[in-house]
Scaffold this motif. Structure first.
Motif, short mmCIF file in Angstrom:
data_model
loop_
_atom_site.label_atom_id
_atom_site.label_comp_id
_atom_site.label_asym_id
_atom_site.label_seq_id
_atom_site.Cartn_x
_atom_site.Cartn_y
_atom_site.Cartn_z
N GLU A 98 0.83 -1.22 0.00
CA GLU A 98 0.00 0.00 0.00
C GLU A 98 0.86 1.26 0.00
OE1 GLU A 98 -3.25 0.04 -0.50
OE2 GLU A 98 -3.18 -2.15 -0.58
N LYS A 99 2.09 1.14 0.46
CA LYS A 99 3.00 2.29 0.51
C LYS A 99 3.62 2.60 -0.84
CE LYS A 99 4.08 1.73 5.38
NZ LYS A 99 5.12 1.44 6.37
N GLY A 100 3.48 1.70 -1.80
CA GLY A 100 3.95 1.97 -3.15
C GLY A 100 5.13 1.14 -3.60
N THR A 101 5.48 1.38 -4.85
CA THR A 101 6.52 0.62 -5.54
C THR A 101 7.88 0.77 -4.87
OG1 THR A 101 5.30 0.79 -7.61
CG2 THR A 101 7.65 0.29 -7.78
N LYS A 102 8.23 1.98 -4.48
CA LYS A 102 9.54 2.19 -3.85
C LYS A 102 9.68 1.37 -2.58
CE LYS A 102 10.18 6.76 -5.78
NZ LYS A 102 10.18 8.20 -5.55
N SER A 103 8.61 1.25 -1.82
CA SER A 103 8.64 0.42 -0.61
C SER A 103 8.83 -1.05 -0.96
CB SER A 103 7.36 0.59 0.20
OG SER A 103 7.30 1.87 0.75
N ILE A 104 8.13 -1.50 -1.99
CA ILE A 104 8.27 -2.89 -2.43
C ILE A 104 9.71 -3.17 -2.82
CG2 ILE A 104 7.64 -4.53 -4.26
CD1 ILE A 104 4.82 -3.23 -4.22
N VAL A 105 10.30 -2.30 -3.61
CA VAL A 105 11.69 -2.49 -4.07
C VAL A 105 12.65 -2.44 -2.88
CG1 VAL A 105 13.55 -1.55 -5.49
CG2 VAL A 105 11.22 -1.66 -6.40
N ALA A 106 12.44 -1.51 -1.96
CA ALA A 106 13.32 -1.40 -0.80
C ALA A 106 13.28 -2.67 0.06
CB ALA A 106 12.94 -0.19 0.04
N ILE A 107 12.08 -3.18 0.30
CA ILE A 107 11.93 -4.40 1.11
C ILE A 107 12.58 -5.58 0.40
CG2 ILE A 107 10.23 -6.06 1.99
CD1 ILE A 107 8.40 -3.53 2.41
N LEU A 108 12.31 -5.71 -0.88
CA LEU A 108 12.89 -6.81 -1.66
C LEU A 108 14.41 -6.72 -1.68
CD1 LEU A 108 12.39 -9.29 -3.44
CD2 LEU A 108 12.16 -7.72 -5.38
N SER A 109 14.94 -5.53 -1.92
CA SER A 109 16.39 -5.33 -1.96
C SER A 109 17.03 -5.66 -0.61
CB SER A 109 16.73 -3.88 -2.33
OG SER A 109 16.23 -3.56 -3.59
N ALA A 110 16.39 -5.24 0.47
CA ALA A 110 16.93 -5.52 1.80
C ALA A 110 16.94 -7.02 2.09
CB ALA A 110 16.12 -4.78 2.86
N PHE A 111 15.85 -7.68 1.73
CA PHE A 111 15.78 -9.12 2.01
C PHE A 111 16.81 -9.88 1.19
CE2 PHE A 111 14.40 -13.45 1.88
CZ PHE A 111 13.92 -13.67 3.15
N ILE A 112 16.85 -9.62 -0.11
CA ILE A 112 17.81 -10.33 -0.97
C ILE A 112 19.24 -9.95 -0.58
CG2 ILE A 112 18.64 -10.66 -3.33
CD1 ILE A 112 15.74 -10.45 -4.26
N GLY A 113 19.44 -8.70 -0.22
CA GLY A 113 20.77 -8.28 0.26
C GLY A 113 21.21 -9.08 1.47
N SER A 114 20.27 -9.34 2.39
CA SER A 114 20.62 -10.13 3.57
C SER A 114 20.93 -11.58 3.19
CB SER A 114 19.51 -10.06 4.62
OG SER A 114 18.38 -10.78 4.21
N VAL A 115 20.25 -12.10 2.19
CA VAL A 115 20.52 -13.46 1.72
C VAL A 115 21.91 -13.54 1.08
CG1 VAL A 115 19.84 -15.21 0.02
CG2 VAL A 115 18.10 -14.09 1.40
N LEU A 116 22.25 -12.50 0.31
CA LEU A 116 23.53 -12.49 -0.42
C LEU A 116 24.68 -11.90 0.39
CD1 LEU A 116 22.29 -11.32 -3.94
CD2 LEU A 116 22.64 -13.67 -3.11
N GLY A 117 24.36 -11.27 1.52
CA GLY A 117 25.39 -10.66 2.35
C GLY A 117 25.93 -9.34 1.80
N VAL A 118 25.06 -8.57 1.14
CA VAL A 118 25.47 -7.27 0.61
C VAL A 118 24.42 -6.21 0.99
CG1 VAL A 118 26.75 -8.24 -1.34
CG2 VAL A 118 24.37 -7.61 -1.65
N GLU A 119 24.81 -4.95 0.86
CA GLU A 119 23.88 -3.86 1.18
C GLU A 119 22.74 -3.80 0.17
OE1 GLU A 119 25.66 -0.05 1.89
OE2 GLU A 119 27.46 -0.99 2.69
N ALA A 120 21.58 -3.44 0.66
CA ALA A 120 20.39 -3.36 -0.18
C ALA A 120 20.57 -2.38 -1.33
CB ALA A 120 19.18 -2.96 0.66
N THR A 121 21.24 -1.27 -1.08
CA THR A 121 21.39 -0.25 -2.12
C THR A 121 22.13 -0.79 -3.34
OG1 THR A 121 23.37 0.60 -1.01
CG2 THR A 121 21.28 1.71 -0.55
N LEU A 122 22.97 -1.76 -3.14
CA LEU A 122 23.71 -2.38 -4.24
C LEU A 122 22.77 -3.13 -5.18
CD1 LEU A 122 26.78 -2.76 -4.98
CD2 LEU A 122 26.61 -4.97 -3.85
N LEU A 123 21.62 -3.56 -4.68
CA LEU A 123 20.71 -4.41 -5.44
C LEU A 123 19.45 -3.71 -5.91
CD1 LEU A 123 20.91 -7.57 -3.14
CD2 LEU A 123 22.36 -6.98 -5.11
N THR A 124 19.24 -2.47 -5.52
CA THR A 124 18.00 -1.77 -5.83
C THR A 124 17.68 -1.77 -7.32
OG1 THR A 124 18.21 -0.39 -3.86
CG2 THR A 124 16.77 0.43 -5.62
N GLY A 125 18.64 -1.39 -8.14
CA GLY A 125 18.42 -1.36 -9.59
C GLY A 125 18.09 -2.73 -10.14
#
Length: 145
Positions: A98-125
């Protein structure tokens, strides 16, 4: 997965600007985000050597292609399977959509970043490009490829 239907492609394009130019070629759009990919087109009035050096520095500042491949794999698991490792993420994406696309991408990037052991910002694009592909072709077609 109602959260997929709430994705706004124009917001994804701002998160991964290469999608403005390569909206029909996801792999090429992603190649502008990783080190081994294409250099961003640059118009420059500086001398050739300085322009080449600037392009090399820009490429070196990008993450390796392996992260693009890893994000594609993790997004495929999230979207196309019922893998339990993504159960809480699916729930969170549904709640936060409900918060929008940017929130979806941020959450997804953070989760996958934690799986891969890298910062979320590296994966946002990369996450934005993956979600763009899904929203363009649909979940069923995406999972069939």
């Amino acid at each position: 997965m109602d959260w997929i239907e709430k994705i706004d492609n124009s917001e994804l394009q701002y998160l991964a600007p290469s999608l403005f130019v390569f909206s029909d070629d996801i792999e090429t759009a992603a190649s502008l985000l990783y080190r081994e990919g294409m250099a961003s087109p640059l118009a420059s009035s500086e001398d050739r050597a300085k322009a080449i050096e600037r392009i090399k520095n820009e490429l070196e500042s990008r993450p390796p292609k392996k992260y693009w491949e890893a994000v594609k794999n993790e997004v495929r698991i999230l979207i196309c399977t019922d893998d339990q490792k993504y159960l809480k993420l699916r729930e969170q994406l549904t709640l936060e959509s409900e918060k929008g696309t940017k929130s979806i991408v941020a959450i997804l990037s953070a989760f996958i970043g934690s799986v891969l052991g890298v910062e979320a910002t590296l994966l946002t694009g990369f996450c934005a490009v993956s979600l763009y592909a899904i929203s363009k072709v649909g979940k069923e077609a995406y999972c069939a490829t």
